[in-house]
Design a protein around this motif. Structure first.
Motif, short mmCIF file in Angstrom:
data_model
loop_
_atom_site.label_atom_id
_atom_site.label_comp_id
_atom_site.label_asym_id
_atom_site.label_seq_id
_atom_site.Cartn_x
_atom_site.Cartn_y
_atom_site.Cartn_z
N ALA A 31 -9.10 8.54 12.65
CA ALA A 31 -7.68 8.19 12.77
C ALA A 31 -6.80 9.37 12.37
O ALA A 31 -5.77 9.63 13.00
CB ALA A 31 -7.37 6.98 11.89
N MET A 32 -7.21 10.07 11.34
CA MET A 32 -6.44 11.23 10.88
C MET A 32 -6.43 12.32 11.95
O MET A 32 -5.40 12.95 12.20
CB MET A 32 -7.04 11.76 9.58
N SER A 33 -7.57 12.52 12.60
CA SER A 33 -7.64 13.51 13.67
C SER A 33 -6.79 13.09 14.85
O SER A 33 -6.10 13.91 15.48
CB SER A 33 -9.09 13.69 14.12
N SER A 34 -6.79 11.80 15.16
CA SER A 34 -6.00 11.28 16.28
C SER A 34 -4.51 11.44 16.04
O SER A 34 -3.72 11.59 16.96
CB SER A 34 -6.32 9.81 16.53
N LYS A 35 -4.13 11.41 14.76
CA LYS A 35 -2.72 11.57 14.41
C LYS A 35 -2.31 13.04 14.31
O LYS A 35 -1.18 13.36 13.94
CB LYS A 35 -2.42 10.88 13.08
N VAL A 50 -5.21 2.44 12.00
CA VAL A 50 -6.49 1.73 12.05
C VAL A 50 -6.30 0.22 12.17
O VAL A 50 -6.97 -0.45 12.96
CB VAL A 50 -7.34 2.06 10.80
N ASP A 51 -5.38 -0.34 11.37
CA ASP A 51 -5.20 -1.79 11.32
C ASP A 51 -4.15 -2.32 12.29
O ASP A 51 -4.02 -3.53 12.43
CB ASP A 51 -4.82 -2.21 9.89
N GLY A 52 -3.41 -1.42 12.90
CA GLY A 52 -2.36 -1.85 13.82
C GLY A 52 -1.05 -2.15 13.13
O GLY A 52 0.02 -1.98 13.69
N LYS A 53 -1.12 -2.59 11.88
CA LYS A 53 0.07 -2.84 11.07
C LYS A 53 -0.36 -2.80 9.62
O LYS A 53 -1.54 -2.72 9.30
CB LYS A 53 0.69 -4.20 11.40
N ILE A 54 0.61 -2.85 8.74
CA ILE A 54 0.31 -2.84 7.32
C ILE A 54 1.25 -3.80 6.61
O ILE A 54 2.46 -3.83 6.89
CB ILE A 54 0.44 -1.41 6.74
N GLU A 55 0.68 -4.63 5.75
CA GLU A 55 1.51 -5.58 5.01
C GLU A 55 2.48 -4.83 4.10
O GLU A 55 2.18 -3.75 3.59
CB GLU A 55 0.63 -6.51 4.17
N VAL A 56 3.63 -5.43 3.87
CA VAL A 56 4.68 -4.78 3.09
C VAL A 56 4.20 -4.44 1.69
O VAL A 56 4.50 -3.37 1.15
CB VAL A 56 5.94 -5.67 3.02
N ASP A 57 3.42 -5.35 1.08
CA ASP A 57 3.00 -5.14 -0.30
C ASP A 57 1.64 -4.45 -0.40
O ASP A 57 1.09 -4.32 -1.48
CB ASP A 57 2.95 -6.47 -1.04
N ARG A 58 1.08 -3.97 0.71
CA ARG A 58 -0.24 -3.34 0.70
C ARG A 58 -0.23 -2.09 -0.18
O ARG A 58 -1.20 -1.83 -0.91
CB ARG A 58 -0.66 -2.98 2.13
N LEU A 59 0.82 -1.29 -0.09
CA LEU A 59 0.93 -0.07 -0.88
C LEU A 59 2.18 -0.11 -1.76
O LEU A 59 2.85 0.91 -1.96
CB LEU A 59 0.97 1.15 0.04
N GLU A 60 2.46 -1.28 -2.30
CA GLU A 60 3.71 -1.48 -3.04
C GLU A 60 3.81 -0.57 -4.26
O GLU A 60 4.84 0.07 -4.50
CB GLU A 60 3.81 -2.95 -3.47
#
Length: 756
Positions: free
Chosen positions: A259-263, A320-330
């Motif tokens: 994913a990092m390479s793709s970005k 990778v996940d398509g989205k990320i929850e708001v509190d995932r990296l709160e």
């Protein structure tokens, strides 16, 4: 059917304990444990089905895992833990298990003498992790070691409890050692189980480990890193993350690296954040590990990298996940503003790359060790020599960055990894030990000296050279040993050792180390003797000359001027230049060593105001570095700003105007000069220095740049710079004179809670 229901009643005890804890009824459960007839009947544990259960049902329940260790004491402990009442859980554990006053009567686990049931002990570790009682870590480590010796599994919560207990006790080294013991195991071994399984078993009876289980072990890394950060061991925190990354199977990281390479981010060991982002993304507790990593990076002066790391990790997870929850990296998100603020306030000034270079050495070294282990072959002597050289470079680099413990932890991991690899090959362990080179020994000794453990450095040196023939091959280590003798308070031993080794290990470094030790001892005559000895045998160095001049300035000697001039001439001849040229090149170092009055003698400044000569020199040196594309010396910038703060129209006497032609003769010239100096200072950390910033504010006021003075002081105070009272007063006067009432109120508010 009644008997079967009774059996299931036993099975459901722990689940009931958890539920009771969540609803806050744990106190009632404790009373039940102490007073109920069922409690005395059920005892500490129930490990087998009641005798009334027929063999077919018993076999079925065993196969389903129903009859595995369902203790009533454990159920009550579970209720307390679920209600965050760790102290009560440990009181139950001590009363009914440790004290052997268990309501189970004379029953003992597995027929042995140890009354600690594995599940009760596991829950005790969870409770100890929640406890802040001093000494909890020692007890937690004892239980952890028991589990390892008995080869039982341990739940994730209990394992995390061991780390939490160490950190809560302020024992980050114990947490690191526990982490090293954890990653010494094979990732494929079934030694840890989920807390939800409630099955604490002998390891060989356990099933295969799932991928989710390994990623949940990231909580252990997070706790360890947090403990290291709290004690200023930011380098150790980053080393722990790297070692855990090496331990994790590569398949776990692959999706995030892709994913990092793709970005558009090609993974490279030269990029610190790109190297650690995949392991953070792979862990269940990505938020906690990311937060700990950001704190460590900020502590290492890499504030911008900390902010960039958050953006990179967030981008990878979204990809990778398509989205990320708001509190995932709160938690980590809250640190971004802090990192950005630090990046603005603290400009990196190290030209050698700082911790990023150190991490590059660590990355390469750990990768080499990992390749060696996975090769399943015995490395050649040349490969081991290269590994030893790389280890020495990495350790010394960590010490330079004032993260010596990071280098020592790295060495410990390497040694344990090599020993484990040797054992797997059924080879003699010494065959895979790092070769005892002078570079590695001196690097390790330097690390111990950096953490003020001179005794450990001496012991290491003496153990290494006891079978050595001569000291010629230990040139670097000999220098470290002399420093260690002085640091340990053994000055006479240091001089005796110097006398024995100097004949065969004669070098400028060893003379300089002895002189440094004698300076610390304030033995000025001794420094002079060492200088003369070095001069006579051709081992003079610039560093030794400066120490000799410092000794001459501090000691009560006759003819000090002659001594200064002699040392200056001898050193200039050694370097191959003129005395005054060398003095100019080393001016700021010499000034710190011998003081301004003595440096004036060295520089031949026999004028009415030698401070102006110094300002002239500072302007000259700053111009030279600017034209060469180099950063200005901060000492020179400080000197110029101090002069600007003392500006007056007649500051340069007429008789000195020909000698100090670079010093402006009017206000406009000083304003232009000050603006140029401030532009150069932007690339340094000077603006966060209270003395420098205060002098800038005073200079702006003296030069009648009132608006700039008010704005500068307001911004400095807002950024947390603790300015001197005089600087704030000048800004208040300027704001009042300009009629900027809002600025007056802002300045008063910013200084209201500051103790000046």
């Amino acid at each position: 059917m009644i008997h079967l229901n009774a059996c299931f009643f036993l099975v459901d005890l722990l689940a009931a304990g958890t539920a009771i804890g969540h609803v806050g009824e744990w106190e009632a459960f404790i009373k039940y444990l102490k007073n109920s007839f069922d409690a005395s009947r059920l005892g500490q544990v129930c490990t087998v089905a009641p005798a009334c259960v027929d063999l077919e049902i018993k076999q079925t329940l065993t196969e389903q895992g129903v009859l595995k260790c369902q203790p009533l004491v454990a159920a009550v402990m579970k209720a307390c833990i679920a209600n965050d009442s760790s102290q009560q859980a440990m009181e139950i554990f001590d009363e009914f298990v440790v004290s052997k006053l268990s309501i189970a009567g004379e029953w003992q686990w597995a027929g042995g003498e140890n009354p600690l049931h594995p599940l009760c002990r596991d829950l005790a570790l969870q409770a100890l992790g929640q406890s802040f009682e001093e000494g909890s870590s020692r007890r937690a480590l004892d239980y952890y070691n028991q589990i390892a010796q008995e080869k039982y599994t341990i739940s994730i919560d209990a394992l995390v409890g061991v780390f939490e207990a160490c950190v809560n006790d302020g024992q980050w080294p114990d947490a690191v050692d526990t982490l090293l013991s954890m990653i010494a195991k094979s990732p494929s071994d079934r030694w840890v189980v989920t807390t939800e399984s409630l099955a604490i078993e002998v390891m060989e009876d356990s099933a295969a480990k799932s991928m989710d289980l390994l990623t949940r072990l990231g909580s252990c890394v997070e706790v360890t890193m947090r403990g290291c950060n709290s004690d200023g061991q930011f380098g150790v925190a980053m080393v722990c993350l790297r070692l855990f990354q090496i331990w994790m199977p590569a398949d776990y990281l692959l999706p995030y690296q892709e994913a990092m390479s793709s970005k558009g981010h090609e993974h490279s060991e030269n990029s610190l954040i790109e190297a650690i982002a995949p392991i953070i993304c792979a862990l269940n507790d990505a938020d906690g590990v990311l937060s700990a990593s950001m704190v460590a990076l900020c502590g290492l002066g890499l504030n911008q990298e900390a902010s960039n790391l958050f953006k990179l990790v967030e981008g990878i997870l979204v990809y990778v996940d398509g989205k990320i929850e708001v509190d995932r990296l709160e938690q980590a998100r809250d640190l971004v503003s802090y990192a950005n603020e630090g990046a603005e306030r603290f400009k990196p000034t190290k030209l050698h790359g700082g911790w990023e270079v150190s991490y590059r050495h660590i990355h390469r070294l750990t990768s080499a060790c990992s390749i060696l282990v996975h090769s399943k072959s015995c490395p050649s002597q040349e490969e081991m020599r290269l590994l030893s050289t790389a280890a020495a470079v990495a350790v010394r680099s960590c010490t330079v960055e004032k993260q010596a413990d990071a280098g020592l932890v790295l060495l410990k991991w390497i040694e344990e990894t090599l020993a484990s690899h040797a054992a797997s090959l059924r080879s003699h362990e010494s065959a895979l030990a790092l070769p005892p080179t002078d570079a590695l020994l001196s690097a390790r000794m330097g690390a111990y000296l950096s953490i003020e453990d001179a005794d450990a450095a001496l012991e290491l040196f003496q153990n290494e050279i006891k079978n050595s023939q001569g000291m010629t091959k230990w040139r670097l280590s000999t220098c470290e040993a002399i420093t260690a003798f002085f640091r340990a308070g053994h000055a006479s031993d240091a001089m005796d050792f110097f006398g024995k080794v100097v004949a065969e290990n004669r070098s400028p470094d060893i003379f300089c180390r002895v002189a440094e030790g004698l300076v610390d001892e304030k033995d000025w005559d001794g420094v002079a003797k060492v200088y003369k000895s070095a001069l006579s045998c051709g081992c003079l160095s610039e560093e030794l000359s400066i120490l000799a001049m410092k000794a001459a300035a501090a000691g009560r000697i006759d003819g000090r001027v002659r001594v200064f001039r002699n040392i200056l001439g001898e050193t200039a001849k050694f370097v191959g230049t003129q005395p005054l040229v060398w003095a100019v090149a080393k001016y700021w170092i010499l000034k710190r060593a011998i003081g301004f009055p003595n440096i004036c003698i060295v520089m031949w400044w026999n004028t009415s105001n030698p401070h102006l000569n110094e300002v002239e020199l500072a302007l000259k040196l700053s111009e030279q570095r600017k034209h060469s594309g180099l950063l200005a010396k901060t000492s020179a910038l400080r000197t110029i700003v101090i002069a600007a703060a003392a500006f007056n129209e007649k500051m340069v006497p007429s008789e000195m105007q020909d000698q100090v032609q670079r010093i402006p003769g009017n206000r406009e010239g000083w304003v232009e000069l000050l603006n140029d100096i401030l532009e150069q200072a932007k690339d340094t950390s000077l603006f966060t220095d209270p003395v420098f910033a205060s002098n800038v504010a005073i200079a702006l006021s003296r030069l009648e740049r009132r608006d700039e003075c008010v704005d500068f002081v307001t911004e400095a105070l807002a950024n947390g710079v603790n300015l001197q009272r005089r600087a704030v007063d000048e800004a208040l006067k300027s704001a009042s004179a300009l009629g900027r009432e809002t600025s007056v109120q802002d300045l008063k508010m910013l200084t209201m809670d500051t103790d000046r």
